[in-house]
Design a protein around this motif. Structure first.
Motif, mmCIF file in Angstrom:
data_model
loop_
_atom_site.group_PDB
_atom_site.id
_atom_site.type_symbol
_atom_site.label_atom_id
_atom_site.label_comp_id
_atom_site.label_asym_id
_atom_site.label_seq_id
_atom_site.Cartn_x
_atom_site.Cartn_y
_atom_site.Cartn_z
ATOM 1 N N SER A 234 44.174 31.467 31.521
ATOM 2 C CA SER A 234 43.632 31.587 32.872
ATOM 3 C C SER A 234 42.170 31.165 32.930
ATOM 4 O O SER A 234 41.395 31.444 32.009
ATOM 5 C CB SER A 234 43.754 33.032 33.350
ATOM 6 O OG SER A 234 43.076 33.207 34.582
ATOM 7 N N ASP A 235 41.778 30.514 34.008
ATOM 8 C CA ASP A 235 40.360 30.296 34.303
ATOM 9 C C ASP A 235 39.713 31.620 34.702
ATOM 10 O O ASP A 235 40.405 32.599 34.996
ATOM 11 C CB ASP A 235 40.222 29.318 35.482
ATOM 12 C CG ASP A 235 40.534 27.885 35.071
ATOM 13 O OD1 ASP A 235 40.456 27.598 33.857
ATOM 14 O OD2 ASP A 235 40.868 27.074 35.962
ATOM 15 N N TYR A 236 38.373 31.617 34.762
ATOM 16 C CA TYR A 236 37.628 32.767 35.261
ATOM 17 C C TYR A 236 37.412 32.601 36.760
ATOM 18 O O TYR A 236 37.081 31.501 37.208
ATOM 19 C CB TYR A 236 36.271 32.860 34.552
ATOM 20 C CG TYR A 236 35.438 34.019 35.065
ATOM 21 C CD1 TYR A 236 35.569 35.287 34.509
ATOM 22 C CD2 TYR A 236 34.531 33.839 36.129
ATOM 23 C CE1 TYR A 236 34.829 36.347 34.996
ATOM 24 C CE2 TYR A 236 33.796 34.901 36.612
ATOM 25 C CZ TYR A 236 33.947 36.145 36.051
ATOM 26 O OH TYR A 236 33.217 37.198 36.536
ATOM 27 N N GLY B 179 46.864 26.627 38.458
ATOM 28 C CA GLY B 179 46.820 27.980 37.925
ATOM 29 C C GLY B 179 48.161 28.433 37.377
ATOM 30 O O GLY B 179 49.157 27.726 37.483
ATOM 31 N N GLN C 218 50.240 23.943 35.889
ATOM 32 C CA GLN C 218 49.348 25.063 35.553
ATOM 33 C C GLN C 218 47.909 24.590 35.371
ATOM 34 O O GLN C 218 46.976 25.320 35.679
ATOM 35 C CB GLN C 218 49.887 25.817 34.336
ATOM 36 C CG GLN C 218 51.257 26.442 34.659
ATOM 37 C CD GLN C 218 51.786 27.403 33.621
ATOM 38 O OE1 GLN C 218 52.017 28.565 33.898
ATOM 39 N NE2 GLN C 218 51.975 26.915 32.405
ATOM 40 N N ARG C 219 47.747 23.364 34.874
ATOM 41 C CA ARG C 219 46.391 22.810 34.756
ATOM 42 C C ARG C 219 45.787 22.619 36.149
ATOM 43 O O ARG C 219 44.605 22.838 36.361
ATOM 44 C CB ARG C 219 46.408 21.479 34.000
ATOM 45 C CG ARG C 219 45.966 21.605 32.545
ATOM 46 C CD ARG C 219 45.909 20.264 31.829
ATOM 47 N NE ARG C 219 47.226 19.814 31.402
ATOM 48 C CZ ARG C 219 47.857 18.737 31.881
ATOM 49 N NH1 ARG C 219 47.278 17.973 32.806
ATOM 50 N NH2 ARG C 219 49.052 18.417 31.431
ATOM 51 N N TRP D 133 40.189 35.894 36.630
ATOM 52 C CA TRP D 133 41.644 36.075 36.435
ATOM 53 C C TRP D 133 42.423 35.414 37.571
ATOM 54 O O TRP D 133 42.408 35.883 38.707
ATOM 55 C CB TRP D 133 41.917 37.572 36.353
ATOM 56 C CG TRP D 133 43.331 38.014 36.117
ATOM 57 C CD1 TRP D 133 44.019 38.913 36.881
ATOM 58 C CD2 TRP D 133 44.210 37.634 35.058
ATOM 59 N NE1 TRP D 133 45.264 39.111 36.354
ATOM 60 C CE2 TRP D 133 45.426 38.342 35.249
ATOM 61 C CE3 TRP D 133 44.114 36.766 33.967
ATOM 62 C CZ2 TRP D 133 46.517 38.206 34.384
ATOM 63 C CZ3 TRP D 133 45.201 36.631 33.114
ATOM 64 C CH2 TRP D 133 46.384 37.347 33.325
ATOM 65 N N ALA D 134 43.099 34.310 37.223
ATOM 66 C CA ALA D 134 43.686 33.462 38.270
ATOM 67 C C ALA D 134 45.048 33.955 38.759
ATOM 68 O O ALA D 134 45.499 33.578 39.841
ATOM 69 C CB ALA D 134 43.825 32.026 37.733
#
Ligand SMILES: [Fe+2]
Lengths: 190, 85
Positions: B69-71, B59, B55-56, B73-74
């Motif tokens: 979640s990163d920007y 995603g 996930q790192r 929305w992943a």
């Protein structure tokens, strides 16, 4: 509550479309011995299971069957994908195509739409577990028939995985049935 | 779209997760089997570490509050399972 995981329990990587095979495999998506019926059956029956072992097992196998539902749906999708209407017609799957295009629809190989009439939830744990033992064997037979008519290793490989799971589920349901019967016997004694 | 490192890690996750599924069903009907339980716990720890790593790098595998979640929305962008994974 269920949490979705964005991955298949077992990978499906079908490189060659085959609409005829899609039309057969769809039966394990929405047919009488398919994965949707299996999941719905166990997840509905679990409410009236009398012992924790059986409540857990029906919840967990019912959940795993949903993962199998997704594997079979993926197989159908990949087998239909990219085929032109002419190719679909030549493969003998024009009947499926006119009703569903390249879509994935829960029906049997013979075209009967999914129905809850395929399953039972009797409120009697012994009856329900016997039904499940039979259901797992019927699903195993269907996977064996599908393997017999398949010729693409990309298709046969996930079918074999799914067949094996039915064998394991059958085994676990047998153990649950014994435990339920022991429990019911012990209740009679006291 | 096929990404070989991603697929390899996913296959590893699947293999370990399969052991946890199998042991989970077994433990449902054999809750007192200490050896199976130890195996379950050990595979579960391995699985959690592998999922974190996945996930790192690639995603979220899960949503509804199970992974940040990163920007932007992943969740919507990583490949869906019916696409080759
Ligand atoms: Fe099953």
């Amino acid at each position: 509550m269920w949490i979705y995981e964005k991955k298949l329990e077992y990978p499906v990587r079908i490189k060659n479309p085959n609409p005829k095979m899609a039309k057969l495999i769809i039966t394990q998506y929405g047919g009488p011995d398919g994965e949707l019926a299996a999941s719905l059956r166990y997840l509905s029956q679990r409410y009236t299971m009398p012992i924790p072992e059986a409540k857990a097992l029906l919840t967990d196998i019912g959940t795993e069957e949903l993962a199998h539902f997704e594997i079979v749906g993926t197989m159908v999708y990949q087998l239909m994908k990219g085929s032109s209407p002419e190719e679909i017609k030549a493969a003998g799957a024009a009947d499926y195509f006119v009703d569903h295009g390249h879509g994935v629809y829960p029906q049997s190989a013979a075209g009967n739409p999914f129905t809850a009439a395929y399953i039972q939830s009797k409120g009697d744990p012994v009856t329900d577990l016997y039904e499940n033992l039979a259901a797992e064997q019927k699903a195993r037979s269907t996977y064996e028939y599908l393997i017999q008519v398949a010729d693409d290793p990309d298709v046969i490989d996930p079918l074999k995985f799914l067949r094996e799971r039915e064998v394991v589920h059958f085994q676990r349901f047998g153990e649950a049935l014994m435990k339920v019967q022991e429990y019911l016997e012990s209740k009679k004694l006291f | 779209m096929r990404n070989n490192d991603r697929t390899k890690l996913l296959d590893e996750i699947r293999a370990i997760e399969f052991m946890t599924v199998e042991l989970n069903l077994y433990l449902d009907t054999h809750p007192d089997d200490q050896k199976a339980l130890n195996d379950y716990n050990s595979y579960t720890k391995q699985l959690m570490a592998l999922k974190d790593e996945y996930q790192r790098r690639y995603g979220p595998l899960s949503n509804f509050g199970t992974a940040v979640s990163d920007y932007p929305w992943a969740w919507i962008n990583s490949p869906w399972p019916w696409e080759f994974d």
